[in-house]
Motif scaffolding. Structure first.
Motif, short mmCIF file in Angstrom:
data_model
loop_
_atom_site.label_atom_id
_atom_site.label_comp_id
_atom_site.label_asym_id
_atom_site.label_seq_id
_atom_site.Cartn_x
_atom_site.Cartn_y
_atom_site.Cartn_z
N GLY A 152 3.26 -3.31 0.75
CA GLY A 152 3.33 -4.61 1.41
C GLY A 152 4.35 -4.66 2.52
O GLY A 152 4.15 -5.34 3.54
N PRO A 211 1.83 -9.93 3.42
CA PRO A 211 2.74 -10.93 2.83
C PRO A 211 2.46 -11.22 1.36
O PRO A 211 3.40 -11.33 0.56
N TRP A 212 1.17 -11.38 0.98
CA TRP A 212 0.88 -11.74 -0.41
C TRP A 212 1.31 -10.63 -1.39
O TRP A 212 1.70 -10.91 -2.52
N VAL A 240 5.03 -11.05 -1.89
CA VAL A 240 5.30 -12.17 -2.79
C VAL A 240 5.05 -11.74 -4.25
O VAL A 240 5.83 -12.05 -5.15
N PHE A 241 3.94 -11.00 -4.45
CA PHE A 241 3.64 -10.47 -5.79
C PHE A 241 4.78 -9.57 -6.26
O PHE A 241 5.21 -9.65 -7.41
#
Length: 269
Positions: free
Chosen positions: A62, A68-69, A72-73
């Protein structure tokens, strides 16, 4: 933004490397005869290490590929795993805080008593169902047979620094007053002390003192020693992983700030 993403990727690569000592610790525990017979700690450590590796790889991907996701994960999942690792470190410390050997006159090795250990550890070996499986596993090892090849004289054996398993499982407790023939062959006294461990001793090489409470205590003492070593490695890794995570959080926040500033500047212009 690109620079921040590269920093995040590099930081997460360090997190990938930090998963290695965790997995390695679990594998080391699995290779130890006592842990391989009990099978309590090694699998939680290995699984936790693998999960940290997977999440760190997700953060690495990432960061470098600007997803981005996925970042965040990584931030959420890694926080959960760090908390789980911290709980494991504290748990191992708490269950191993009790239990130590007792010296006997004219003996270099220590004797071990089951009641000295934490209740949680004692419950792992007290039920006959669990102990029968562990006993069968321990008796299949060569730890007691090796003593016969090393010590032929009584005084040499009494001066030996046996590990807790050998002290608890391979010989009768010293208080029973058995007479030495060789490390795994002893002559019973005429009047045996009214202690179940004294009555449990058997010169049959597959029996010895594997049914004794002293053997269970020796096993727990050995586990305590190995788990404490593992806990030190996990603690050091936890501190390093927490530092890496906090740096990653700061880098992610800076990247988001730069991104917002860039969008604002483009809109303003």
């Amino acid at each position: 933004m690109a620079l921040s993403n590269n920093v995040i990727g590099a930081i997460n690569f360090i997190a990938v490397l930090l998963s290695i000592p965790i997995i390695g610790t679990g594998i080391w525990l699995a290779t130890e005869p006592d842990n391989s017979c009990v099978k309590i700690l090694q699998w939680p450590v290995i699984i936790l290490g693998i999960l940290i590796l997977i999440v760190a790889l997700a953060g690495f991907v990432g960061g470098f590929w600007r997803i981005p996701w996925l970042l965040v994960f990584y931030l959420i999942a890694m926080l959960i795993l760090i908390i789980l690792l911290a709980c494991l470190v504290v748990f191992v410390y708490m269950v191993t805080i009790r239990g130590s050997g007792h010296p006997e006159p004219s003996r270099a090795y220590l004797e071990y008593q089951l009641d000295d250990f934490s209740g949680w550890l004692r419950r792992r070996v007290r039920s006959s169902y669990k102990w029968d499986r562990i006993k069968s596993c321990l008796s299949s090892t060569s730890m007691c047979a090796e003593l016969n090849q090393t010590y032929s004289m009584a005084q040499d054996f009494f001066n030996a620094h046996l590990n807790p398993l050998q002290s608890g499982c391979c010989k009768p407790p010293t208080k029973c007053g058995y007479t030495f023939v060789n490390p795994t062959n002893w002559i019973s006294p005429i009047f045996t002390e009214a202690d179940m461990d004294c009555l449990q001793w058997n010169n049959e090489q597959t029996q010895l003192c594997y049914s004794c409470n002293s053997c269970k205590a020796g096993l727990l003492a050995n586990l305590k020693k190995e788990w404490r070593r593992a806990d030190i490695i996990l603690l050091i890794t936890l501190v390093a992983l927490k530092c890496v995570y906090l740096i990653g959080c700061c880098a992610f926040r800076n990247a988001k700030t730069e991104d917002l500033f860039r969008k604002y500047k483009q809109g303003y212009v």
